[in-house]
Write an enzyme that holds these catalytic residues in place. Structure first.
Site, PDB file in Angstrom:
ATOM      1  N   HIS A 156       0.829  -1.220   0.000  1.00 39.71           N
ATOM      2  CA  HIS A 156       0.000   0.000   0.000  1.00 39.71           C
ATOM      3  C   HIS A 156       0.858   1.263   0.000  1.00 39.71           C
ATOM      4  O   HIS A 156       0.419   2.307   0.468  1.00 39.71           O
ATOM      5  CB  HIS A 156      -0.949   0.045   1.211  1.00 39.71           C
ATOM      6  CG  HIS A 156      -1.640  -1.238   1.495  1.00 39.71           C
ATOM      7  ND1 HIS A 156      -2.877  -1.550   0.968  1.00 39.71           N
ATOM      8  CD2 HIS A 156      -1.259  -2.320   2.239  1.00 39.71           C
ATOM      9  CE1 HIS A 156      -3.240  -2.760   1.388  1.00 39.71           C
ATOM     10  NE2 HIS A 156      -2.263  -3.255   2.152  1.00 39.71           N
ATOM     11  N   SER A 277      15.092  21.776 -16.320  1.00 40.05           N
ATOM     12  CA  SER A 277      13.886  22.554 -16.603  1.00 40.05           C
ATOM     13  C   SER A 277      14.286  23.848 -17.289  1.00 40.05           C
ATOM     14  O   SER A 277      15.351  24.400 -17.014  1.00 40.05           O
ATOM     15  CB  SER A 277      13.171  22.855 -15.288  1.00 40.05           C
ATOM     16  OG  SER A 277      12.382  24.017 -15.415  1.00 40.05           O
ATOM     17  N   LYS A 283      16.233  22.073 -11.160  1.00 37.58           N
ATOM     18  CA  LYS A 283      15.581  20.795 -11.465  1.00 37.58           C
ATOM     19  C   LYS A 283      16.457  19.764 -12.157  1.00 37.58           C
ATOM     20  O   LYS A 283      17.294  20.096 -12.996  1.00 37.58           O
ATOM     21  CB  LYS A 283      14.359  21.055 -12.347  1.00 37.58           C
ATOM     22  CG  LYS A 283      13.244  21.762 -11.612  1.00 37.58           C
ATOM     23  CD  LYS A 283      12.416  20.800 -10.811  1.00 37.58           C
ATOM     24  CE  LYS A 283      11.326  20.277 -11.695  1.00 37.58           C
ATOM     25  NZ  LYS A 283      10.384  19.472 -10.993  1.00 37.58           N
ATOM     26  N   GLU A 290      10.008   8.553 -16.981  1.00 38.69           N
ATOM     27  CA  GLU A 290       8.636   9.028 -17.217  1.00 38.69           C
ATOM     28  C   GLU A 290       8.175   8.705 -18.629  1.00 38.69           C
ATOM     29  O   GLU A 290       7.027   8.312 -18.851  1.00 38.69           O
ATOM     30  CB  GLU A 290       8.556  10.537 -16.988  1.00 38.69           C
ATOM     31  CG  GLU A 290       8.719  10.938 -15.532  1.00 38.69           C
ATOM     32  CD  GLU A 290       8.877  12.446 -15.398  1.00 38.69           C
ATOM     33  OE1 GLU A 290       7.915  13.171 -15.681  1.00 38.69           O
ATOM     34  OE2 GLU A 290       9.960  12.897 -15.020  1.00 38.69           O
TER      35      GLU A 290
END
Ligand code: ARG
Length: 458
Positions: A156, A277, A283, A290
Site C-alpha cells: 500500500h 527545466s 531541477k 517518465e
C-alpha cells in the site's frame, strides 16, 4: 500506372484511393521477408514443375539482385503499386520480364502477406528476446552489488518489512524472465507457414508446402486455408506480450521516479539520463523513466486497436487486416526503444544505500519480527500481535523507534522480552532470518542469483 490486377477494370483508380489503399509506406519494412518468401515459393514451383526450372532460376537470381539493390538504397518504391508484395513483383518483372510474371502462380497476396508478417515478427521476437536477456543480466549484476543494501519493502506504499535492493531487483528479474518465456510461447504460434492457403481456398497446383516451410525455417504448415489467411492471433498475442513487457518497465520506472524525489532520495539518475527545466534552475527530472511509463500507454492502445480491428471480420481475408501492421510495428519499435535505454539508465543510476537503510529503519518495519520474537518465547501469535501493536502506538506517541526503547520499557509491555531483543529486531536480522526459498536473506538472494545465471543461459 496499370495495376497488376487491372484486367477487369475499365477505369483507373481515383488518385485519392491509390493513396488511401496503399500500404507501401509502412509495409516496405517487410521487403527482405517478402523476397525470401518469394524465393522459396519460386524454387518450389520449379521443383514441382509448376513453372519451368529455368524460370524459377531466373526469378531467384532476379530477387537476389533486387534484395541487394534495396539494401544498397538504390530502389524507390511506388505508391501506385500499392504494397510491398506488388512492388517487389513489379520490380522483378521489370528486371526479368516474362519469368517474373510467373512468380505469383499458386499464390495470393492474402497468403503472401500472412507469410511475410509471420517471418517479420519472428525476426523481431528474436531481437526483443536478446534485449530482454541483456536486461536480465543487468538486473543480476546490480543485484549482486546490493545483497546487503537494506531498504524498506512496501505494501500500500506504506513501509512494511525490510528487504534488500537485490531482492527488489530480482523480483523484476522474475517478471522479465516470464516475458521471455511468453515471447518464446508466442513465437511457437507464429512459427507456422501459411503459403499454399491461396486467397482462401488453397490451390489446384501441386504445391509442396512442407518444402517451402523447411526452406524458410518454419516448424509447421497451417492446417486450414481459411484460417491460414484470416489468422492474426499471433499479432495480437505479440502485442499482448509487448504490453506486459511495457507494464513491467513502467512499474519499475514509477518506482524510480518516486525514489528520485527529494522525499525518498533512494536513487539518483545519472546526469546523462536526466533532463533539466527551462525555467527552474535547480531541477533534475527523471524524464527517461517518465517517458517509458508514458509510452506504455501507446503499446496498450495498439493491443486494443488490434483486437478491435479483428473483432467483426468475417472469414477469410478482409482489407481491414492491412491495419494490423502500423500498430504492431509501432509496438515493436517502442519496446525496442525503451528496453536498451532502461538498461543503461538503471546501470548508471546512483544508489543511496544509506538513505535506503535509514528508510528501512523508520516506520516500524521490524514490528512483525518483534511479534515473532514473542512467539518464539512462547506467546500465541495473536497475543503477540496485540502487544507489539501497543508498543508501536507508544512509540508513535513518543516519536521513537521500537529498537530505541530500553529493556525496562519493553518489559512494561511483556515480561518475556530479554536483552537479546535488540539483535532480534535489527534490520540485518529481520532480513537475514527470512532465508526460506524466495526470501530476502543475503544467502538466499545470492543462491537465487546463482540460479538466475543458469536460467538466463537457457
Ligand atoms: N497490403 C495487404 C495487407 O497488408 C496485402 C494483402 C492484400 N490482399 C488483397 N486481397 N487486397 O493486408
Amino acid at each position: 500506372m496499370a495495376k497488376l490486377w487491372g484486367g477487369r477494370f475499365q477505369k483507373n483508380t481515383d488518385k485519392k484511393v491509390d493513396d488511401f489503399n496503399s500500404s507501401i509506406r509502412f509495409d516496405k519494412r517487410m521487403y527482405a521477408q517478402d523476397i525470401k518468401g518469394s524465393m522459396a515459393h519460386a524454387e518450389m514451383l520449379g521443383k514441382q514443375n509448376v513453372i519451368a526450372k529455368e524460370d524459377s532460376d531466373k526469378i531467384i537470381a532476379g530477387l537476389k539482385e533486387l534484395l541487394a539493390e534495396i539494401e544498397a538504397g538504390k530502389v524507390s518504391f511506388d505508391i501506385d503499386a500499392e504494397d510491398i508484395h506488388m512492388n517487389i513483383e513489379k520490380l522483378l518483372t521489370e528486371k526479368i520480364s516474362d519469368a517474373g510474371k510467373r512468380l505469383h502462380t499458386g499464390r495470393s497476396r492474402n497468403d503472401q502477406v500472412a507469410l511475410d508478417i509471420r517471418m517479420y515478427l519472428m525476426d523481431e521476437e528474436e531481437e526483443i528476446r536478446k534485449m530482454l536477456v541483456h536486461l536480465c543480466e543487468v538486473l543480476i549484476e546490480l543485484a549482486e552489488q546490493n545483497t546487503e543494501t537494506i531498504m524498506p519493502g512496501y505494501t500500500h506504499l506504506q513501509k512494511a518489512q525490510p528487504i534488500t535492493f537485490a531482492h527488489h531487483l530480482m523480483a523484476y528479474f522474475e517478471m522479465f524472465m516470464r516475458d521471455i518465456s511468453r515471447l518464446d510461447d508466442c513465437r511457437k504460434r507464429t512459427d507456422v507457414m501459411p503459403l499454399g492457403s491461396g486467397a482462401l481456398a488453397a490451390t489446384t497446383y501441386p504445391l509442396d508446402r512442407e518444402f517451402v516451410a523447411e526452406k524458410l525455417g518454419f516448424s509447421a504448415v497451417t492446417q486450414n486455408s481459411l484460417d491460414g489467411v484470416s489468422d492474426r492471433d499471433f499479432v495480437i498475442e505479440l502485442a499482448g506480450v509487448l504490453s506486459i513487457i511495457m507494464m513491467h518497465l513502467s512499474r519499475f520506472c514509477e518506482e524510480l521516479i518516486l525514489w528520485s524525489s527529494h522525499e525518498f532520495s533512494f536513487v539518483e539518475m545519472d546526469d546523462a539520463f536526466s533532463t533539466g527545466s527551462s525555467i527552474m534552475p535547480q531541477k533534475k527530472n527523471p524524464d527517461v523513466a517518465e517517458l517509458i511509463r508514458g509510452k506504455t500507454g501507446r503499446v496498450y492502445g495498439h493491443l486494443m486497436g488490434l483486437l478491435t480491428t479483428m473483432k467483426g471480420l468475417p472469414l477469410a481475408y478482409n482489407k481491414d487486416m492491412q491495419e494490423d501492421k502500423e500498430p504492431i510495428f509501432d509496438a515493436i519499435d517502442t519496446v525496442k526503444l525503451c528496453v536498451p535505454v532502461f538498461c543503461d539508465m538503471i546501470a548508471t543510476m546512483k544508489i543511496n544505500k544509506e538513505t535506503m537503510e535509514k528508510g528501512a529503519k523508520g516506520g516500524f518495519t521490524n514490528a512483525t519480527d518483534l511479534a515473532d520474537y514473542l512467539v518464539k518465547k512462547g506467546m500465541p501469535f495473536r497475543e503477540a500481535h496485540s502487544v507489539v501493536g501497543k508498543m508501536v502506538f507508544y512509540c508513535v506517541e513518543n516519536s521513537r523507534n521500537l529498537e530505541d526503547l530500553s529493556l525496562d520499557m519493553m518489559k512494561e509491555f511483556s515480561e518475556i522480552i530479554e536483552d537479546d531483543i535488540y539483535d532480534a529486531i535489527s534490520m540485518q536480522t529481520c532480513v537475514n532470518e527470512r532465508n526460506i526459498i524466495g526470501g530476502p536473506a543475503k544467502e538466499t538472494v545470492l543462491a537465487a542469483i546463482e540460479e538466475a545465471k543458469k536460467r538466463i543461459n537457457l
